[in-house]
Design an enzyme around this catalytic site. Structure first.
Site, mmCIF file in Angstrom:
data_model
loop_
_atom_site.group_PDB
_atom_site.id
_atom_site.type_symbol
_atom_site.label_atom_id
_atom_site.label_comp_id
_atom_site.label_asym_id
_atom_site.label_seq_id
_atom_site.Cartn_x
_atom_site.Cartn_y
_atom_site.Cartn_z
ATOM 1 N N SER A 138 0.867 -1.176 0.000
ATOM 2 C CA SER A 138 0.000 0.000 0.000
ATOM 3 C C SER A 138 0.905 1.227 0.000
ATOM 4 O O SER A 138 2.082 1.153 0.368
ATOM 5 C CB SER A 138 -0.875 -0.007 1.266
ATOM 6 O OG SER A 138 -1.467 1.247 1.494
ATOM 7 N N TYR A 151 -1.519 -1.237 10.635
ATOM 8 C CA TYR A 151 -1.638 -1.450 9.184
ATOM 9 C C TYR A 151 -0.474 -0.779 8.469
ATOM 10 O O TYR A 151 0.174 -1.374 7.599
ATOM 11 C CB TYR A 151 -2.966 -0.891 8.692
ATOM 12 C CG TYR A 151 -3.186 -1.038 7.207
ATOM 13 C CD1 TYR A 151 -3.626 -2.249 6.668
ATOM 14 C CD2 TYR A 151 -2.971 0.027 6.331
ATOM 15 C CE1 TYR A 151 -3.833 -2.390 5.303
ATOM 16 C CE2 TYR A 151 -3.167 -0.107 4.973
ATOM 17 C CZ TYR A 151 -3.601 -1.316 4.455
ATOM 18 O OH TYR A 151 -3.804 -1.449 3.102
#
Length: 271
Positions: A138, A151
């Protein structure tokens, strides 16, 4: 070395929905024989049932034995040519308020799953001097995201792990591409206030997965113009970066509490 997808044996983790499902469909369109692994077997089976020659297997990527059983199904068709490490979850909220067990589980899925997958397929790929791995990270792997601390850490870890393993296997004819999207229109981002943030569709990320099998580039950002964002963040004084994010309401945008975000959080709590 590029790999040929027509007839290839491809494994996709987290293939029951979102980016994973889109990747499965794109690979089938290229003639690949695909095995879907997902902890939600019903979702994986639904995707497989809508396609020809696709198998679905229940998979907990954090469990090496489960991952080995998943790959065993694929190897019945032949050596694994492509592994897409896509499975991942995001727990949102203030770091100190979140359940530690859920945060450790998040790391086990997002990072442990990539470790397990690469460790299990690389020896065979190196021996064959052929194969490709796609690790879905990401843009959170290049910049900090308040409201999703673990995350963010997991995606930094996936990006760093991919770079290091690439260095170790240089010369073996095997490639690893890290795909780093910004915001993607999936359940993971449902309910978030993401106005003004570049947003992609799962099929666009899937197209990059397919393209990486030809070019084998180390890192692909989506959109591509975001590539230098990590260097820009590192160049900024940390206090200035924090101030900018506070002014933009970063935590409130990433971790709002509403019906859609609660629905996603409830689902991943069972992962």
């Amino acid at each position: 070395m590029p790999i040929t997808l027509n007839g290839a044996v491809a494994c996709v983790t987290g293939g029951g929905r979102g980016i994973g499902e889109a990747a499965v469909r794109a690979l089938v369109d290229q003639g690949a024989r695909v095995v879907i692994g997902d902890i939600d077997l019903a979702a994986a089976q639904a995707v497989a049932a809508s396609l020809s020659g696709v198998q679905a297997v229940k998979l907990d990527v954090a469990d090496p034995d489960s991952f080995e059983e998943f790959l065993k199904v694929a190897r019945e068709m032949g050596p694994v040519d492509l592994l897409v490490n896509n499975a991942g979850i995001m727990r949102t909220g203030a770091f100190v308020t979140l359940d530690p067990a859920s945060l450790h589980r998040e790391m086990a899925i997002n990072v442990g799953g990539v470790i397990n997958g690469m460790r299990l397929v690389l020896p065979e790929m190196q021996q064959r001097r052929y194969g490709h791995i796609v690790n879905v990270s990401s843009m959170a792997g290049k910049m900090t995201c308040s409201g999703a601390a673990v995350y963010t850490a997991s995606k930094f870890a996936v990006a760093s792990l991919s770079r290091t393993v690439r260095a170790e296997i240089a010369g073996y004819g095997v490639s690893i591409t890290t795909v780093m999207p910004s915001v993607v229109d999936t359940d993971l981002t449902a309910g978030m206030n993401i106005r003004g943030i570049p947003k992609a569709r799962p099929c666009e990320i899937a197209a990059e997965v397919v393209a990486s099998c030809r070019h084998g580039q180390p890192e692909v950002t989506m959109p591509k113009w975001l590539f230098p964002i990590g260097a820009i963040e590192q160049a900024l004084p940390e206090r200035l970066g924090h101030w900018v994010k506070r002014m933009a309401g970063a935590q409130e945008r990433i971790a709002p509490d509403n019906a859609r975000t609660r629905k996603y959080q409830e689902r991943v709590s069972r992962s």
